[in-house]
Structures are given as C-alpha cells and as structure tokens.
Enzyme design. Structure first.
Site, PDB file in Angstrom:
ATOM      1  N   LYS A 235       0.836  -1.219   0.000  1.00  0.00           N
ATOM      2  CA  LYS A 235       0.000   0.000   0.000  1.00  0.00           C
ATOM      3  C   LYS A 235       0.865   1.261   0.000  1.00  0.00           C
ATOM      4  CE  LYS A 235      -2.038  -0.984   3.893  1.00  0.00           C
ATOM      5  NZ  LYS A 235      -1.307  -2.211   4.236  1.00  0.00           N
TER       6      LYS A 235
ATOM      7  N   ARG B 199      -9.303   1.374   9.139  1.00  0.00           N
ATOM      8  CA  ARG B 199      -8.801   0.049   9.466  1.00  0.00           C
ATOM      9  C   ARG B 199      -9.769  -0.737  10.343  1.00  0.00           C
ATOM     10  NH1 ARG B 199      -2.912   0.450   8.911  1.00  0.00           N
ATOM     11  NH2 ARG B 199      -1.917  -1.306   9.943  1.00  0.00           N
TER      12      ARG B 199
ATOM     13  N   ARG C 184       0.053  -9.104  13.287  1.00  0.00           N
ATOM     14  CA  ARG C 184      -0.555  -8.047  12.461  1.00  0.00           C
ATOM     15  C   ARG C 184      -1.501  -8.654  11.426  1.00  0.00           C
ATOM     16  NH1 ARG C 184       4.568  -5.341  10.279  1.00  0.00           N
ATOM     17  NH2 ARG C 184       3.190  -4.030   9.064  1.00  0.00           N
TER      18      ARG C 184
ATOM     19  N   ARG D   5      11.766  -5.825   4.312  1.00  0.00           N
ATOM     20  CA  ARG D   5      11.574  -4.374   4.133  1.00  0.00           C
ATOM     21  C   ARG D   5      12.613  -3.578   4.927  1.00  0.00           C
ATOM     22  NH1 ARG D   5       5.873  -1.754   5.269  1.00  0.00           N
ATOM     23  NH2 ARG D   5       6.107  -2.890   7.230  1.00  0.00           N
TER      24      ARG D   5
ATOM     25  N   ARG E 289      11.748  -1.908  10.521  1.00  0.00           N
ATOM     26  CA  ARG E 289      10.740  -1.469  11.485  1.00  0.00           C
ATOM     27  C   ARG E 289      10.619  -2.471  12.628  1.00  0.00           C
ATOM     28  NH1 ARG E 289       5.450   0.327   8.042  1.00  0.00           N
ATOM     29  NH2 ARG E 289       4.449  -0.953   9.630  1.00  0.00           N
TER      30      ARG E 289
HETATM   31  P1  AP5 Z   1       4.936  -1.536   1.717  1.00  0.00           P
HETATM   32  O1  AP5 Z   1       4.566  -0.684   0.558  1.00  0.00           O
HETATM   33  O2  AP5 Z   1       5.729  -0.935   2.823  1.00  0.00           O
HETATM   34  O3  AP5 Z   1       3.618  -2.284   2.273  1.00  0.00           O
HETATM   35  P2  AP5 Z   1       2.378  -1.737   3.114  1.00  0.00           P
HETATM   36  O4  AP5 Z   1       1.168  -2.420   2.596  1.00  0.00           O
HETATM   37  O5  AP5 Z   1       2.363  -0.247   3.154  1.00  0.00           O
HETATM   38  O6  AP5 Z   1       2.755  -2.351   4.515  1.00  0.00           O
HETATM   39  P3  AP5 Z   1       2.724  -1.760   5.997  1.00  0.00           P
HETATM   40  O7  AP5 Z   1       3.365  -2.795   6.859  1.00  0.00           O
HETATM   41  O8  AP5 Z   1       3.318  -0.382   6.054  1.00  0.00           O
HETATM   42  O9  AP5 Z   1       1.250  -1.707   6.273  1.00  0.00           O
HETATM   43  P4  AP5 Z   1       0.608  -1.720   7.637  1.00  0.00           P
HETATM   44  O10 AP5 Z   1      -0.787  -1.467   7.223  1.00  0.00           O
HETATM   45  O11 AP5 Z   1       0.833  -2.881   8.494  1.00  0.00           O
HETATM   46  O12 AP5 Z   1       1.438  -0.598   8.428  1.00  0.00           O
HETATM   47  P5  AP5 Z   1       1.078   0.862   8.859  1.00  0.00           P
HETATM   48  O13 AP5 Z   1       2.316   1.663   8.791  1.00  0.00           O
HETATM   49  O14 AP5 Z   1      -0.160   1.353   8.191  1.00  0.00           O
HETATM   50  O15 AP5 Z   1       5.728  -2.815   1.123  1.00  0.00           O
HETATM   51  C1  AP5 Z   1       6.204  -3.837   1.967  1.00  0.00           C
HETATM   52  C2  AP5 Z   1       7.555  -4.349   1.405  1.00  0.00           C
HETATM   53  O16 AP5 Z   1       7.299  -4.974   0.151  1.00  0.00           O
HETATM   54  C3  AP5 Z   1       8.598  -3.259   1.140  1.00  0.00           C
HETATM   55  O17 AP5 Z   1       9.858  -3.781   1.455  1.00  0.00           O
HETATM   56  C4  AP5 Z   1       8.476  -3.007  -0.367  1.00  0.00           C
HETATM   57  O18 AP5 Z   1       9.733  -2.587  -0.899  1.00  0.00           O
HETATM   58  C5  AP5 Z   1       8.089  -4.383  -0.879  1.00  0.00           C
HETATM   59  N1  AP5 Z   1       7.220  -4.316  -2.051  1.00  0.00           N
HETATM   60  C6  AP5 Z   1       6.170  -3.469  -2.275  1.00  0.00           C
HETATM   61  N2  AP5 Z   1       5.599  -3.737  -3.457  1.00  0.00           N
HETATM   62  C7  AP5 Z   1       6.287  -4.791  -3.981  1.00  0.00           C
HETATM   63  C8  AP5 Z   1       6.164  -5.545  -5.199  1.00  0.00           C
HETATM   64  N3  AP5 Z   1       5.189  -5.282  -6.107  1.00  0.00           N
HETATM   65  N4  AP5 Z   1       7.029  -6.569  -5.398  1.00  0.00           N
HETATM   66  C9  AP5 Z   1       7.996  -6.856  -4.488  1.00  0.00           C
HETATM   67  N5  AP5 Z   1       8.173  -6.180  -3.331  1.00  0.00           N
HETATM   68  C10 AP5 Z   1       7.330  -5.156  -3.083  1.00  0.00           C
HETATM   69  O19 AP5 Z   1       0.670   0.647  10.393  1.00  0.00           O
HETATM   70  C11 AP5 Z   1       1.617   0.285  11.383  1.00  0.00           C
HETATM   71  C12 AP5 Z   1       0.926   0.262  12.741  1.00  0.00           C
HETATM   72  O20 AP5 Z   1       0.397   1.577  13.050  1.00  0.00           O
HETATM   73  C13 AP5 Z   1      -0.305  -0.669  12.841  1.00  0.00           C
HETATM   74  O21 AP5 Z   1       0.075  -1.996  13.129  1.00  0.00           O
HETATM   75  C14 AP5 Z   1      -1.090   0.012  13.969  1.00  0.00           C
HETATM   76  O22 AP5 Z   1      -0.546  -0.290  15.240  1.00  0.00           O
HETATM   77  C15 AP5 Z   1      -0.870   1.495  13.709  1.00  0.00           C
HETATM   78  N6  AP5 Z   1      -1.904   2.073  12.820  1.00  0.00           N
HETATM   79  C16 AP5 Z   1      -1.695   2.654  11.604  1.00  0.00           C
HETATM   80  N7  AP5 Z   1      -2.858   3.068  11.084  1.00  0.00           N
HETATM   81  C17 AP5 Z   1      -3.826   2.734  11.964  1.00  0.00           C
HETATM   82  C18 AP5 Z   1      -5.236   2.884  11.974  1.00  0.00           C
HETATM   83  N8  AP5 Z   1      -5.901   3.448  10.947  1.00  0.00           N
HETATM   84  N9  AP5 Z   1      -5.931   2.415  13.048  1.00  0.00           N
HETATM   85  C19 AP5 Z   1      -5.283   1.857  14.092  1.00  0.00           C
HETATM   86  N10 AP5 Z   1      -3.952   1.676  14.151  1.00  0.00           N
HETATM   87  C20 AP5 Z   1      -3.216   2.112  13.089  1.00  0.00           C
END
Ligand code: AP5
Length: 221
Positions: free
Chosen positions: A17, A92, A175, A131, A164
């Site tokens: 994402k 979420r 997660r 990552r 991370r």
């Molecule tokens: P990446 O693009 O980083 O993936 P992502 O889907 O953004 O993954 P996240 O782990 O950031 O999502 P998340 O929803 O768990 O975390 P968030 O920060 O929102 O890609 C992942 C890897 O794959 C990278 O290494 C990339 O290079 C590689 N990649 C990408 N595309 C590729 C491809 N096509 N081919 C090969 N490799 C590829 O949330 C973190 C924490 O914050 C949560 O756990 C929670 O505690 C809190 N939080 C955040 N938002 C909320 C909310 N709305 N409500 C409650 N808690 C929240």
C-alpha cells in the site's frame, strides 16, 4: 469512477500500500496520508501520543479509533487536502470507516475509489521481512526486491535504512491476525460502492502500479 475525491488503499500489512500510494500520489498530485507514518512521526518527535502509540504498534495491535480519527480529522482540515487525499492504512476498523463517512457527509468531497490490494500470505511475509525504511525520508526498500544502490543507505537522501520494530516474524503474524479480524470486514462495507476495485498485488512494483493506474483512469502516458 468519479474524478474527484479521496482514494483509499485497503489491504493486508505488507501488500504494498505504502509503495503504491507514494507512486500514485506523485502521479495525481494528491497528498499521501498514511496513519502509520503519522504515528511513527509522533513516536520520533517523542510526543505523549507517540509514547503511547509505540507500545501498541510494536505489539502489532491497533491504536485506538479516537486517536486515529483525531489525527485524520486534523489532516483533512489542511489546505492541501482540499482536492482529496490518498489514504494508506486508514480506515482500518468498521468504526473508522463509519466515522470517515460521517466526516465526509459534511464535506464537498466523497470517496472516489477504494483500491483493495490482494496478495497471498506467504508473499506478504516475504515482503515484510525484507523491508527496510529510510529513517530520514520514509522511502521504502526491500533487501531483495527493491535494494538500494548502497546497502543500508537511502538512494534519495543518504539516510540510514532501518528495519521497522513491527517487522519481526512474531509481530508480522499478529498483524495479519489483527487484519483478518478488524480490517477485513471493511471489504464487505465498501464492496458495493461504484469505486471499489479488487487489484492483484502480485508482480513487481511497476506491474502493480500499471494495474492501479488503469483502474483510476490514469493509464495514459
Ligand atoms: P509496503 O509498501 O511498505 O507495504 P504496506 O502495505 O504499506 O505495509 P505496511 O506494513 O506499512 O502496512 P501496515 O498497514 O501494516 O502498516 P502501517 O504503517 O499502516 O511494502 C512492503 C515491502 O514490500 C517493502 O519492502 C516493499 O519494498 C516491498 N514491495 C512493495 N511492493 C512490492 C512488489 N510489487 N514486489 C515486491 N516487493 C514489493 O501501520 C503500522 C501500525 O500503526 C499498525 O500496526 C497500527 O498499530 C498502527 N496504525 C496505523 N494506522 C492505523 C489505523 N488506521 N488504526 C489503528 N492503528 C493504526
């Protein structure tokens, strides 16, 4: 699909994402609003909210809806959000989705698209465990799929690339469970809307980006 409004990226942790939202943000000129990035910025700034959020995030659980809705409401009030934003990691929970609808009912902009990225769990785990993220500018890398030119150093700004805290294997598993329980119900919530699209996140970044651009009607050029 309407041409104005907010775009939501929906999908499991690690599906890509953030990577795709950054690309689409540059393409459409709309701000990328990642609640995860905003929370991590509060952690780095050492604010009270950041201190409380860090423990929750490191465990893989979700931060409370009230905190998240507060930061989103503030972000949407900023002037650069007036033509719409790309939400990444928000909403979420059903409560967040319903509150977003209530917030938007009072605004001229609705939801233009919900882009649901889909990928098998084993590939998600592989993406997350490799990552690396730039501590300075937030650029996203992968040790195998998107390696930097120089190991451990950001190509864009020269910042240090870090893993991370929530990308440890046991936290990744948790997660994914939290995603299934709390976030997957949003698929049914949005599936009947005209802008909902299910998009395969398989293949390299460019391939996925092309699929997304086709769905949002920006595939030219
Ligand atoms: P990446 O693009 O980083 O993936 P992502 O889907 O953004 O993954 P996240 O782990 O950031 O999502 P998340 O929803 O768990 O975390 P968030 O920060 O929102 O890609 C992942 C890897 O794959 C990278 O290494 C990339 O290079 C590689 N990649 C990408 N595309 C590729 C491809 N096509 N081919 C090969 N490799 C590829 O949330 C973190 C924490 O914050 C949560 O756990 C929670 O505690 C809190 N939080 C955040 N938002 C909320 C909310 N709305 N409500 C409650 N808690 C929240």
């Amino acid at each position: 699909m309407t041409e104005r409004g907010h775009i939501i990226f929906l999908g499991a942790p690690g599906v890509g994402k953030g990577t795709q939202a950054k690309l689409l943000s540059r393409r459409l000129g709309l701000p990328h609003v990642s609640t995860g990035d905003m929370l991590r910025a509060s952690v780095l700034a050492g604010t009270e909210m950041g201190r409380r959020a860090k423990a929750v995030m490191d465990s893989g659980a979700l931060v409370g809806d009230d905190i998240i809705l507060g930061i989103v409401r503030e972000r949407l009030a900023e002037s650069d959000a007036s033509s719409g934003v790309l939400f990444d990691g928000f909403p979420r929970t059903l409560a967040q989705a319903k509150d977003l609808d209530a917030m938007l009912a009072e605004s001229p902009l609705g939801i233009r698209a919900v882009l649901h990225l889909v990928l098998a769990d084993e590939e998600i785990v592989e993406r997350l465990s490799g990552r690396r993220v730039c501590a300075q500018c937030g650029a996203i890398y992968h040790v195998r799929f998107q390696p930097p030119k120089q190991e451990g150093v950001c190509d864009r700004c020269g910042g240090a690339l870090l893993q991370r805290d929530d990308d440890r294997p046991e936290v990744i598993r948790h997660r994914l469970e939290v995603y299934r329980r709390d976030t997957e119900p949003l698929i049914a919530y949005y599936a009947d809307r005209p802008g909902y699209r299910e998009i395969s996140a398989e293949g390299d970044t460019e391939t996925v980006s092309k699929r997304i651009l086709e769905e949002v009607g920006e595939a030219h050029g």
